[in-house]
Design a protein around this motif. Sequence first.
Motif, mmCIF file in Angstrom:
data_model
loop_
_atom_site.group_PDB
_atom_site.id
_atom_site.type_symbol
_atom_site.label_atom_id
_atom_site.label_comp_id
_atom_site.label_asym_id
_atom_site.label_seq_id
_atom_site.Cartn_x
_atom_site.Cartn_y
_atom_site.Cartn_z
ATOM 1 N N ASN A 61 25.628 91.697 2.583
ATOM 2 C CA ASN A 61 24.650 91.132 2.038
ATOM 3 C C ASN A 61 24.993 90.951 0.629
ATOM 4 O O ASN A 61 25.931 91.872 -0.020
ATOM 5 C CB ASN A 61 23.612 92.788 2.150
ATOM 6 C CG ASN A 61 22.845 92.232 1.635
ATOM 7 O OD1 ASN A 61 22.177 93.378 0.093
ATOM 8 N ND2 ASN A 61 22.014 90.900 1.917
ATOM 9 N N VAL A 62 24.944 89.929 0.043
ATOM 10 C CA VAL A 62 25.617 89.771 -1.421
ATOM 11 C C VAL A 62 24.731 90.995 -2.577
ATOM 12 O O VAL A 62 25.021 90.951 -3.579
ATOM 13 C CB VAL A 62 25.303 88.117 -1.959
ATOM 14 C CG1 VAL A 62 26.113 87.444 -1.418
ATOM 15 C CG2 VAL A 62 24.065 87.887 -1.885
ATOM 16 N N LEU B 287 28.347 102.051 9.979
ATOM 17 C CA LEU B 287 28.341 102.146 11.084
ATOM 18 C C LEU B 287 29.421 100.872 11.108
ATOM 19 O O LEU B 287 29.228 100.137 12.727
ATOM 20 C CB LEU B 287 26.946 101.353 11.397
ATOM 21 C CG LEU B 287 25.443 101.686 11.021
ATOM 22 C CD1 LEU B 287 24.413 101.072 11.439
ATOM 23 C CD2 LEU B 287 25.729 103.271 12.104
ATOM 24 N N ARG C 40 22.779 95.721 -0.494
ATOM 25 C CA ARG C 40 21.708 97.084 -0.582
ATOM 26 C C ARG C 40 22.085 98.089 0.659
ATOM 27 O O ARG C 40 21.357 98.608 0.600
ATOM 28 C CB ARG C 40 20.510 96.080 0.226
ATOM 29 C CG ARG C 40 19.803 95.432 -0.587
ATOM 30 C CD ARG C 40 18.907 95.953 -1.910
ATOM 31 N NE ARG C 40 18.809 95.501 -3.343
ATOM 32 C CZ ARG C 40 17.445 94.771 -3.627
ATOM 33 N NH1 ARG C 40 16.606 94.901 -2.543
ATOM 34 N NH2 ARG C 40 17.357 94.276 -4.490
ATOM 35 N N THR D 252 27.906 81.640 10.347
ATOM 36 C CA THR D 252 28.522 80.226 10.406
ATOM 37 C C THR D 252 30.109 80.669 9.701
ATOM 38 O O THR D 252 31.213 79.886 10.040
ATOM 39 C CB THR D 252 28.058 79.830 9.843
ATOM 40 O OG1 THR D 252 28.284 80.060 8.323
ATOM 41 C CG2 THR D 252 26.788 78.398 9.512
ATOM 42 N N PHE E 32 35.467 82.493 1.590
ATOM 43 C CA PHE E 32 34.404 83.149 1.096
ATOM 44 C C PHE E 32 35.272 85.031 0.897
ATOM 45 O O PHE E 32 35.678 85.479 2.039
ATOM 46 C CB PHE E 32 33.760 83.853 2.530
ATOM 47 C CG PHE E 32 32.214 82.717 1.518
ATOM 48 C CD1 PHE E 32 31.092 82.117 0.994
ATOM 49 C CD2 PHE E 32 32.150 80.851 2.527
ATOM 50 C CE1 PHE E 32 30.515 81.265 0.269
ATOM 51 C CE2 PHE E 32 31.339 80.145 2.420
ATOM 52 C CZ PHE E 32 30.779 80.043 1.511
ATOM 53 N N GLY F 271 18.859 85.121 10.810
ATOM 54 C CA GLY F 271 20.299 84.751 11.854
ATOM 55 C C GLY F 271 19.901 83.323 12.264
ATOM 56 O O GLY F 271 20.476 82.007 13.067
ATOM 57 N N ILE G 171 22.141 101.500 4.319
ATOM 58 C CA ILE G 171 22.667 101.422 5.831
ATOM 59 C C ILE G 171 24.276 99.807 5.845
ATOM 60 O O ILE G 171 23.286 98.989 5.159
ATOM 61 C CB ILE G 171 21.540 101.427 6.766
ATOM 62 C CG1 ILE G 171 20.451 102.223 6.884
ATOM 63 C CG2 ILE G 171 21.972 101.143 8.400
ATOM 64 C CD1 ILE G 171 19.456 101.325 7.210
ATOM 65 N N ARG G 172 24.979 100.582 5.765
ATOM 66 C CA ARG G 172 26.279 99.174 5.847
ATOM 67 C C ARG G 172 26.620 99.201 7.462
ATOM 68 O O ARG G 172 26.804 99.629 8.238
ATOM 69 C CB ARG G 172 27.042 100.202 5.300
ATOM 70 C CG ARG G 172 28.216 98.893 5.119
ATOM 71 C CD ARG G 172 29.531 99.508 5.172
ATOM 72 N NE ARG G 172 30.779 99.290 5.271
ATOM 73 C CZ ARG G 172 31.715 98.558 4.303
ATOM 74 N NH1 ARG G 172 31.360 98.812 3.064
ATOM 75 N NH2 ARG G 172 31.979 98.064 4.731
ATOM 76 N N SER G 173 26.486 97.589 7.696
ATOM 77 C CA SER G 173 27.284 98.138 8.927
ATOM 78 C C SER G 173 28.288 96.846 8.349
ATOM 79 O O SER G 173 29.836 97.078 8.611
ATOM 80 C CB SER G 173 26.307 96.652 9.876
ATOM 81 O OG SER G 173 25.389 97.772 10.535
ATOM 82 N N CYS G 174 27.780 95.785 8.089
ATOM 83 C CA CYS G 174 29.859 94.779 8.253
ATOM 84 C C CYS G 174 29.444 94.748 6.251
ATOM 85 O O CYS G 174 31.079 94.567 5.323
ATOM 86 C CB CYS G 174 29.863 94.010 8.871
ATOM 87 S SG CYS G 174 30.214 94.173 9.848
ATOM 88 N N GLY G 175 28.605 94.757 5.097
ATOM 89 C CA GLY G 175 29.350 94.924 3.841
ATOM 90 C C GLY G 175 29.230 93.900 3.564
ATOM 91 O O GLY G 175 29.024 93.163 2.015
ATOM 92 N N LEU H 5 15.961 100.289 0.400
ATOM 93 C CA LEU H 5 17.091 99.713 0.053
ATOM 94 C C LEU H 5 17.178 99.023 0.981
ATOM 95 O O LEU H 5 18.269 98.855 1.718
ATOM 96 C CB LEU H 5 17.680 100.520 -0.075
ATOM 97 C CG LEU H 5 18.666 102.359 -0.796
ATOM 98 C CD1 LEU H 5 19.724 102.608 -1.020
ATOM 99 C CD2 LEU H 5 17.673 101.473 -2.319
ATOM 100 N N ASN H 6 16.714 97.754 0.959
ATOM 101 C CA ASN H 6 16.925 96.469 1.352
ATOM 102 C C ASN H 6 15.630 95.646 0.539
ATOM 103 O O ASN H 6 15.238 95.450 0.111
ATOM 104 C CB ASN H 6 15.958 96.481 3.113
ATOM 105 C CG ASN H 6 14.572 97.625 3.464
ATOM 106 O OD1 ASN H 6 13.546 96.930 2.006
ATOM 107 N ND2 ASN H 6 15.074 98.287 4.425
ATOM 108 N N HIS I 127 31.284 93.389 0.746
ATOM 109 C CA HIS I 127 32.034 92.228 0.557
ATOM 110 C C HIS I 127 31.467 91.354 -1.299
ATOM 111 O O HIS I 127 32.873 90.526 -2.107
ATOM 112 C CB HIS I 127 31.627 91.261 1.590
ATOM 113 C CG HIS I 127 31.737 89.973 1.395
ATOM 114 N ND1 HIS I 127 32.736 89.316 1.680
ATOM 115 C CD2 HIS I 127 31.361 88.237 0.464
ATOM 116 C CE1 HIS I 127 32.685 88.061 1.757
ATOM 117 N NE2 HIS I 127 31.940 87.340 0.518
#
Length: 454
Positions: free
Chosen positions: A68-69, A83, A72, A124, A299, A138, A62-66, A442-443, A26
Amino acid sequence: MSVLEASGAVVLRPGDTAYDEVRRVHNGMIDKRPALIVRCLTTEHVAAAVRFARARSLEISIRSCGHNVAGRAVCDGGLMIDLNLMKGATVDPNARTAQAQPGLNWGEFNAATQRHGLAVTGGTISTTGVAGLTLGGGFGWLMGKFGFAADNLLSAEVVTADGAILTASVHEHPDLFWALRGGGGNFGVVTSFTFKLYRVGPIVTGGFNFWPYKRAKEVLALFREESAKISDDMSLVAALVRSPDEPHEPLAGIIACHVGPEDVATRELAAIRGFGEPVVQAIIRKPYEDVNSQYDFGFPNRALNYWKSSFLKRLPDDAISSMVADFARCPSHMSILMLEDVHGAATRVPTAATAIPHRAAGFNLLIPSVWSNPSETALNVAWTQDTFARLNPFFAPGRYVNYLDDDEAQRGGDPVRAAYGANYERLVEVKTAYDPENVFHLNYNIPPRKSATR
Ligand SMILES: Cc1cc2nc3c(=O)[nH]c(=O)nc-3n(C[C@H](O)[C@H](O)[C@H](O)COP(=O)(O)OP(=O)(O)OC[C@H]3O[C@@H](n4cnc5c(N)ncnc54)[C@H](O)[C@@H]3O)c2cc1C
């Protein structure tokens, strides 16, 4: 063909057609190049990818929806477990539960649950990932009523650092289950989330009012007053923004979501609806899904992002004056300065009950700076840092892990301890038990005890 391809996963390498598309996240500031991307379709693919990477000493992201600003989700030279193709959602309307795979974003998951008039606290906006958001805690429109997203997790399927597949719940691996509810991606790869659901809408009262910027201090004071008497049914966010249309006038607004009956919402929103002369007046009855996507446009994917955030001790007039003066100088018309009100059910959970420790009622400041022209990066980063620094006297100790950007450690302090507070030491214990070699680092990393950290 590698063992990974033989397992049925899609493997991408530099030069493959989809490689550049899939490695991007993102935040357009992130430009990392994994040696391998494993696009998983099943939990077994994930387990195979973990074992493959470990056998070759490859770092794992690990990427789910990417979303994270800090970026990571992607790594340079290692193996990215992607994923995003795992988008299954199974709703049991009678039990009021749902299983979500990690590739779902909140728009997709809400669409599945709202078909049955059900929902759980989610982001949100609709494009944020269910996985990363829940693992960090969350925040969302329903947290006053139902707590954080993580508070509603019933169980999770996890691939651990040794490639094993576990279920974590209050009955199985309860220590791991505790840590997953706020501890982020430190403990394994979560391949399925089971949530408790609630009746929500589908029609709720939500939207925003915006007023001319000359009223900005009064608008933030109104937000403060209304937050002090807010019911669990309502969530409020204050926002200093610029109009999306030329000449991008600054505006001050309050964004609301009320999930109670219409007459109660009308009563509880009367002071906000009746204040001054708004230039935008759009708090209306509409589907919860529309509330969830109403400011997605603010965004855009791949725009350049730099974020700063902190909980506040209080919201005194001096803090409001500082915010209003600094936002007036903001160099990008896409940036926002916002205040989220944490209250209700989210604050009634004991601090030690889950890994996310932020249970005090109050405000979280978030400055998501967003711009599109790379030549304006230094200007926007400097404005964000200066604005944030001037607000420092008003900060409470806690930081929300999901809003931390990439440079927190370099800028002093210990962002991970600030994110976990009193729960930090217990998280170290769980990390040591489940990932003693810090494979998942990596987090916002919680290093295990005596680890040979990389
Ligand atoms: C525009 C925008 C709006 C946002 N709004 C909100 C909001 O309203 N409320 C809120 O709380 N947060 C919000 N966030 C922050 C958001 O919660 C985090 O960025 C979160 O990490 C996004 O989840 P993701 O799955 O897209 O993450 P990704 O970028 O895919 O992953 C981020 C990290 O999470 C971990 N992770 C992700 N998936 C897994 C998994 N399946 N198993 C193990 N670890 C995993 C990994 O460490 C990974 O590096 C927002 C972010 C953006 C950019």
